[in-house]
Design a protein around this motif. Structure first.
Motif, PDB file in Angstrom:
ATOM      1  N   LEU A   1      20.183 -54.497  36.584  1.00 39.26           N
ATOM      2  CA  LEU A   1      18.772 -54.282  36.301  1.00 39.26           C
ATOM      3  C   LEU A   1      18.150 -55.509  35.644  1.00 39.26           C
ATOM      4  N   GLY A   2      18.834 -56.070  34.642  1.00 39.53           N
ATOM      5  CA  GLY A   2      18.311 -57.251  33.965  1.00 39.53           C
ATOM      6  C   GLY A   2      18.237 -58.458  34.876  1.00 39.53           C
ATOM      7  N   GLY A   3      19.224 -58.602  35.760  1.00 37.36           N
ATOM      8  CA  GLY A   3      19.208 -59.718  36.693  1.00 37.36           C
ATOM      9  C   GLY A   3      18.066 -59.625  37.683  1.00 37.36           C
ATOM     10  N   LEU A   4      17.838 -58.437  38.229  1.00 34.14           N
ATOM     11  CA  LEU A   4      16.727 -58.251  39.169  1.00 34.14           C
ATOM     12  C   LEU A   4      15.382 -58.514  38.482  1.00 34.14           C
ATOM     13  N   ARG A   5      15.254 -58.002  37.263  1.00 30.75           N
ATOM     14  CA  ARG A   5      14.004 -58.208  36.523  1.00 30.75           C
ATOM     15  C   ARG A   5      13.748 -59.692  36.285  1.00 30.75           C
ATOM     16  N   ARG A   6      14.793 -60.414  35.856  1.00 32.17           N
ATOM     17  CA  ARG A   6      14.624 -61.838  35.563  1.00 32.17           C
ATOM     18  C   ARG A   6      14.316 -62.636  36.823  1.00 32.17           C
ATOM     19  N   ALA A   7      14.938 -62.277  37.929  1.00 33.63           N
ATOM     20  CA  ALA A   7      14.635 -62.978  39.186  1.00 33.63           C
ATOM     21  C   ALA A   7      13.167 -62.803  39.560  1.00 33.63           C
ATOM     22  N   HIS A   8      12.635 -61.599  39.385  1.00 34.50           N
ATOM     23  CA  HIS A   8      11.217 -61.372  39.659  1.00 34.50           C
ATOM     24  C   HIS A   8      10.342 -62.199  38.722  1.00 34.50           C
ATOM     25  N   GLU A   9      10.718 -62.271  37.442  1.00 33.27           N
ATOM     26  CA  GLU A   9       9.941 -63.055  36.478  1.00 33.27           C
ATOM     27  C   GLU A   9       9.906 -64.527  36.862  1.00 33.27           C
ATOM     28  N   LEU A  10      11.005 -65.025  37.416  1.00 29.17           N
ATOM     29  CA  LEU A  10      11.087 -66.437  37.788  1.00 29.17           C
ATOM     30  C   LEU A  10      10.505 -66.707  39.173  1.00 29.17           C
ATOM     31  N   GLY A  11      10.054 -65.672  39.846  1.00 30.78           N
ATOM     32  CA  GLY A  11       9.479 -65.854  41.173  1.00 30.78           C
ATOM     33  C   GLY A  11      10.506 -66.082  42.258  1.00 30.78           C
ATOM     34  N   ILE A  12      11.748 -65.660  42.029  1.00 28.10           N
ATOM     35  CA  ILE A  12      12.806 -65.807  43.018  1.00 28.10           C
ATOM     36  C   ILE A  12      12.759 -64.603  43.954  1.00 28.10           C
ATOM     37  N   SER A  13      12.606 -64.860  45.228  1.00 32.91           N
ATOM     38  CA  SER A  13      12.505 -63.790  46.209  1.00 32.91           C
ATOM     39  C   SER A  13      13.879 -63.175  46.483  1.00 32.91           C
ATOM     40  N   ILE A  14      13.956 -61.841  46.351  1.00 34.17           N
ATOM     41  CA  ILE A  14      15.170 -61.100  46.680  1.00 34.17           C
ATOM     42  C   ILE A  14      14.859 -60.169  47.847  1.00 34.17           C
ATOM     43  N   PRO A  15      15.572 -60.306  48.971  1.00 30.26           N
ATOM     44  CA  PRO A  15      16.761 -61.120  49.190  1.00 30.26           C
ATOM     45  C   PRO A  15      16.505 -62.449  49.879  1.00 30.26           C
ATOM     46  N   GLY A  16      15.241 -62.849  50.067  1.00 29.14           N
ATOM     47  CA  GLY A  16      14.953 -64.042  50.851  1.00 29.14           C
ATOM     48  C   GLY A  16      15.584 -65.305  50.287  1.00 29.14           C
ATOM     49  N   GLU A  17      15.472 -65.520  48.965  1.00 29.07           N
ATOM     50  CA  GLU A  17      16.033 -66.715  48.338  1.00 29.07           C
ATOM     51  C   GLU A  17      17.339 -66.448  47.593  1.00 29.07           C
ATOM     52  N   LEU A  18      17.575 -65.217  47.216  1.00 26.89           N
ATOM     53  CA  LEU A  18      18.794 -64.871  46.485  1.00 26.89           C
ATOM     54  C   LEU A  18      19.224 -63.461  46.881  1.00 26.89           C
ATOM     55  N   SER A  19      20.456 -63.338  47.326  1.00 24.05           N
ATOM     56  CA  SER A  19      21.015 -62.021  47.629  1.00 24.05           C
ATOM     57  C   SER A  19      21.713 -61.463  46.396  1.00 24.05           C
ATOM     58  N   VAL A  20      21.585 -60.157  46.181  1.00 23.29           N
ATOM     59  CA  VAL A  20      22.159 -59.508  45.002  1.00 23.29           C
ATOM     60  C   VAL A  20      22.923 -58.261  45.426  1.00 23.29           C
ATOM     61  N   ILE A  21      24.117 -58.123  44.891  1.00 19.88           N
ATOM     62  CA  ILE A  21      24.866 -56.871  44.972  1.00 19.88           C
ATOM     63  C   ILE A  21      25.162 -56.440  43.545  1.00 19.88           C
ATOM     64  N   GLY A  22      24.870 -55.181  43.240  1.00 20.77           N
ATOM     65  CA  GLY A  22      25.052 -54.688  41.883  1.00 20.77           C
ATOM     66  C   GLY A  22      26.129 -53.634  41.793  1.00 20.77           C
ATOM     67  N   PHE A  23      26.129 -52.977  40.660  1.00 19.77           N
ATOM     68  CA  PHE A  23      27.064 -51.892  40.399  1.00 19.77           C
ATOM     69  C   PHE A  23      26.263 -50.716  39.871  1.00 19.77           C
ATOM     70  N   ASP A  24      26.666 -49.504  40.229  1.00 19.95           N
ATOM     71  CA  ASP A  24      25.911 -48.333  39.789  1.00 19.95           C
ATOM     72  C   ASP A  24      26.858 -47.220  39.378  1.00 19.95           C
ATOM     73  N   ASP A  25      26.704 -46.739  38.133  1.00 19.24           N
ATOM     74  CA  ASP A  25      27.515 -45.648  37.624  1.00 19.24           C
ATOM     75  C   ASP A  25      26.931 -44.279  37.944  1.00 19.24           C
TER      76      ASP A  25
END
Length: 344
Positions: free
Chosen positions: A241-265
């Motif tokens: 969650l924190g990583g996705l939020r920070r990427a949005h703040e920095l203007g990094i496009s997900i998944p266009g510029e950065l792909s993300v795989i997370g974990f969910d409990d």
């Protein structure tokens, strides 16, 4: 009364024989009170412990342990049991066995968390045959009951999914607490890279406290590297969650510029946008199952063991994509520093 108080609290020396007599009598009275409260002599066991090998309230545990606590409480309350949270390292005296310690604490059985460096405690409790089940860890010791998730194979599958999408610069944001779960995920990441002849880069393995700020700091650090990754695997939900939020703040496009795989409990991935691809498990149900099994064994002892490793599963959603032809490098203040060929 003063002598009884000293025996119960261990605040002053008393003879071992007297201390045992006091503990036995306190246990008898507690059981009688429990029976009177429930109105049934058959239900004399009414309190279990949720035991930690250290401070139970620790930010380093992340959101996983909140789910564990919820599952233990749900399983206990359904059967009219109370739950006591116990720090076994700080509270136990060197002079008492674990069984004596738990009796002094007024619990009849325990659900326990285990971390690297303290696993021997679970084995010693098992050797004393005190009713116990460990959640989120596994043991070779035949006397230790446990239930956990095996996420190693699924994490390797997640990393290989990124490889198949053309990514070679793959980073991992991993929890700093090195329990067996997180060591498995780290080893799975390295195994996937090795299987596809992708060189290991130490700067791409970033240890954080598994919370929102930890995940945000991982993005800030990794994306400002001279050769930033094109994909990141997070091993914890709040870090994701924190990583996705920070990427949005920095203007990094997900998944266009950065792909993300997370974990969910649980179901966190479904309340975020975009819905993130993740390795999934259900931490609350894990603790709930452990607690229900423990209480059933207390009420009707069968001698059976609980030694279960469930398989995590991989769910593909919207956050990974084909590796970009040109990678993005962003400073922590949001400036685009340079752009590089992703394969360079």
């Amino acid at each position: 009364m003063a002598t009884v108080s000293r025996a119960l609290s261990n605040s002053a020396p008393v003879s071992e024989a007297l201390r045992r007599r006091v503990l036995d009598e306190a246990e008898r009275l507690r059981r009688e009170e429990s029976s009177a409260r429930t109105g049934s002599q058959a239900t004399a066991l009414s309190r279990i412990g949720l035991v930690y090998p250290g401070d139970p309230i620790n930010a380093e545990y992340g959101g996983f342990d909140a789910a564990i606590m919820s599952g233990v409480n749900r399983g206990a309350f359904e059967r009219r049991f109370d739950v006591a949270t116990i720090n076994v390292v700080e509270d136990k005296l060197d002079s008492e066995s674990y069984t004596e310690f738990f009796r002094r604490k007024g619990v009849d059985a325990i659900v326990m968390r285990s971390f690297t460096g303290r696993r021997h405690i679970c084995e010693r409790i098992a050797d004393e045959e005190f009713p116990c089940v460990v959640v989120a860890d596994r043991f070779d010791h035949p006397g230790v009951n446990y239930i956990c998730y095996d996420s190693r194979r699924t994490t390797q599958q997640a990393v290989e999914h990124l490889v198949h999408l053309g990514h070679e610069r793959i980073a991992m944001c991993v929890h700093a607490v090195r329990d067996s779960d997180h060591m498995d995920r780290r080893l799975a990441y390295l195994a996937a890279l090795e299987a596809h002849d992708i060189p290991r880069r130490d700067e791409y393995v970033f240890e954080v406290i598994a919370d929102v700020e930890g995940g945000a700091s991982a993005i800030s650090r990794l994306m400002s590297l001279p050769e930033p990754p094109t994909a990141i695997v997070f091993t914890d939900p709040l870090a994701t969650l924190g990583g996705l939020r920070r990427a949005h703040e920095l203007g990094i496009s997900i998944p266009g510029e950065l792909s993300v795989i997370g974990f969910d409990d649980a179901q966190m991935r479904r309340v975020l946008y975009p819905v993130y691809t993740s390795v999934c498990q259900d931490a609350e149900d894990l603790a709930y199952t452990a607690t229900r099994w423990l209480i059933e064994e207390l009420n009707e002892p069968s001698g059976r063991r609980l030694r279960e490793a469930r398989n995590a599963y991989f769910e593909v959603n919207s956050t990974p994509s084909i590796a970009p032809a040109v990678s993005v490098r962003v400073s922590p203040d949001g400036r685009r520093i340079e752009r590089q060929e992703a394969g360079s």
